[in-house]
Motif scaffolding. Sequence first.
Motif, PDB file in Angstrom:
ATOM      1  N   GLY A   1       6.976   0.727  -5.711  1.00  0.00           N
ATOM      2  CA  GLY A   1       6.895  -0.009  -4.452  1.00  0.00           C
ATOM      3  C   GLY A   1       6.193   0.727  -3.330  1.00  0.00           C
ATOM      4  N   HIS A   2       5.471   1.796  -3.667  1.00  0.00           N
ATOM      5  CA  HIS A   2       4.801   2.592  -2.649  1.00  0.00           C
ATOM      6  C   HIS A   2       3.373   2.932  -3.079  1.00  0.00           C
ATOM      7  CE1 HIS A   2       9.000   3.266  -1.568  1.00  0.00           C
ATOM      8  NE2 HIS A   2       8.603   3.740  -0.397  1.00  0.00           N
TER       9      HIS A   2
ATOM     10  N   SER B   1      -0.887   5.095  11.651  1.00  0.00           N
ATOM     11  CA  SER B   1      -1.252   4.044  10.697  1.00  0.00           C
ATOM     12  C   SER B   1      -2.449   4.411   9.821  1.00  0.00           C
ATOM     13  CB  SER B   1      -1.544   2.733  11.438  1.00  0.00           C
ATOM     14  OG  SER B   1      -2.613   2.903  12.355  1.00  0.00           O
TER      15      SER B   1
ATOM     16  N   ASP C   1      -0.421  -3.263  -7.629  1.00  0.00           N
ATOM     17  CA  ASP C   1      -0.333  -3.399  -6.170  1.00  0.00           C
ATOM     18  C   ASP C   1      -1.704  -3.672  -5.559  1.00  0.00           C
ATOM     19  OD1 ASP C   1       2.382  -3.079  -6.132  1.00  0.00           O
ATOM     20  OD2 ASP C   1       2.347  -0.958  -5.602  1.00  0.00           O
TER      21      ASP C   1
ATOM     22  N   TYR D   1      -4.277  -1.032   5.885  1.00  0.00           N
ATOM     23  CA  TYR D   1      -2.907  -0.718   6.313  1.00  0.00           C
ATOM     24  C   TYR D   1      -2.132  -2.011   6.601  1.00  0.00           C
ATOM     25  CZ  TYR D   1       0.889   0.830   9.403  1.00  0.00           C
ATOM     26  OH  TYR D   1       2.120   1.033   9.993  1.00  0.00           O
TER      27      TYR D   1
ATOM     28  N   ARG E   1      -2.635  -4.911   5.262  1.00  0.00           N
ATOM     29  CA  ARG E   1      -2.353  -5.549   3.971  1.00  0.00           C
ATOM     30  C   ARG E   1      -1.122  -4.935   3.310  1.00  0.00           C
ATOM     31  NH1 ARG E   1      -7.777  -7.790   1.172  1.00  0.00           N
ATOM     32  NH2 ARG E   1      -8.921  -8.266   3.074  1.00  0.00           N
TER      33      ARG E   1
ATOM     34  N   LYS F   1       1.405  -3.371   4.827  1.00  0.00           N
ATOM     35  CA  LYS F   1       2.606  -3.726   5.600  1.00  0.00           C
ATOM     36  C   LYS F   1       3.019  -5.159   5.334  1.00  0.00           C
ATOM     37  CE  LYS F   1       4.311  -1.215   8.056  1.00  0.00           C
ATOM     38  NZ  LYS F   1       5.335  -0.183   7.752  1.00  0.00           N
ATOM     39  N   GLU F   2       2.045  -6.039   5.256  1.00  0.00           N
ATOM     40  CA  GLU F   2       2.331  -7.457   5.016  1.00  0.00           C
ATOM     41  C   GLU F   2       2.955  -7.670   3.635  1.00  0.00           C
ATOM     42  OE1 GLU F   2      -0.704 -10.946   4.548  1.00  0.00           O
ATOM     43  OE2 GLU F   2      -0.450 -10.548   6.695  1.00  0.00           O
ATOM     44  N   ALA F   3       2.509  -6.880   2.653  1.00  0.00           N
ATOM     45  CA  ALA F   3       3.038  -6.986   1.287  1.00  0.00           C
ATOM     46  C   ALA F   3       4.317  -6.180   1.099  1.00  0.00           C
ATOM     47  CB  ALA F   3       1.979  -6.523   0.294  1.00  0.00           C
ATOM     48  N   LYS F   4       4.772  -5.529   2.184  1.00  0.00           N
ATOM     49  CA  LYS F   4       5.981  -4.696   2.150  1.00  0.00           C
ATOM     50  C   LYS F   4       5.875  -3.574   1.109  1.00  0.00           C
ATOM     51  CE  LYS F   4       9.218  -8.088   4.049  1.00  0.00           C
ATOM     52  NZ  LYS F   4       8.179  -8.939   4.627  1.00  0.00           N
ATOM     53  N   ILE F   5       4.697  -3.008   0.996  1.00  0.00           N
ATOM     54  CA  ILE F   5       4.478  -1.847   0.131  1.00  0.00           C
ATOM     55  C   ILE F   5       4.615  -0.598   0.996  1.00  0.00           C
ATOM     56  CG2 ILE F   5       2.795  -0.604  -1.290  1.00  0.00           C
ATOM     57  CD1 ILE F   5       1.631  -3.325  -2.081  1.00  0.00           C
ATOM     58  N   GLY F   6       5.519   0.275   0.612  1.00  0.00           N
ATOM     59  CA  GLY F   6       5.786   1.476   1.398  1.00  0.00           C
ATOM     60  C   GLY F   6       4.665   2.505   1.279  1.00  0.00           C
TER      61      GLY F   6
END
Length: 302
Positions: free
Chosen positions: A140-141, A158, A170, A192, A194, A196-201
């Motif tokens: 997830g990151h 950012s 991802d 960046y 993209r 954040k919107e996909a909730k990828i850490g």
Amino acid sequence: MMFKAKILLIGIILTLVITLLLSLLYVRELENGGNLRLKEQASSVLKSNKLGIIIPFKERFDELLEFVPHINSFLKNQDVLHEIFVINQVDQYRFNRGSLINAGFKEIMSSNSMVDYIAMHDVDLLPLNPALDYHYPPTGHVNHIAAPHLHPRYHYASFVGGILLITKEDFIQIDGLSNNYWGWGLEDDEFYLRLKEAKIGIHRPGNLTTGISNTFRHNHDRTVRKRDMTKCYNQREVTRKRDRHTGLHNINYFVKKKHELLIDGVPTLVLDIELKCNKTLTPWCLCSEYGVKNTKNLKKGK
């Protein structure tokens, strides 16, 4: 009789106790062996993940000659399986880092390379600290190797440029990078958004003994290679927003030629890429035309 019966009973009990102890010892050894095998298996799986290094590139051959043997040695020391892909822009347009990475990713996915994750890697940024981990990113990151507290030049929170590792799943999920960024910069700021919107850490290296002056070597002489910072037409306005129209799904390019090179003995695949520009949507792919048009318009006004 009673005495013999007692001796027999004691013998049976001792046999049972010894059998039980041996069984427990066997089970414990089995469990320890199993744990070791599981650890070895996990380590083997980690090592088996293959990294594709994507280098967006244009007219920087001397830097490439230094980068390839350096990164190959660095990754070998970490037991990271890897291949090196140089995505060489050979068209008439301004440098487009995002489109080159998208094109490189598509070519890798359609090849037999069996890559599991990619590194979006600037050719002029050489890792020095062996604690910089290029292995498969945490679940997830993304793994931002060139973190703001370590990069020689960019330190805002950012910032996700320079060197970033992302799984192929991802990268597909967020539709790669925007194709709108011709010239230098800002494509990673849009990337960046993209993430954040996909909730990828965003995982970044910590607890290093080095800092901004000695974690990387920034192999870029700005007096020799001036970056194309020009903004023309409505480029400044358009490229300050989240791009929801372009990305991996509609990257337009042509592979002109493929070169399988050995650079100091290191296998390196160079793809000569011609990017296509829609001059109606992104006329700033050639700012030189903007200057010509403005001059003509000024003459007409007179």
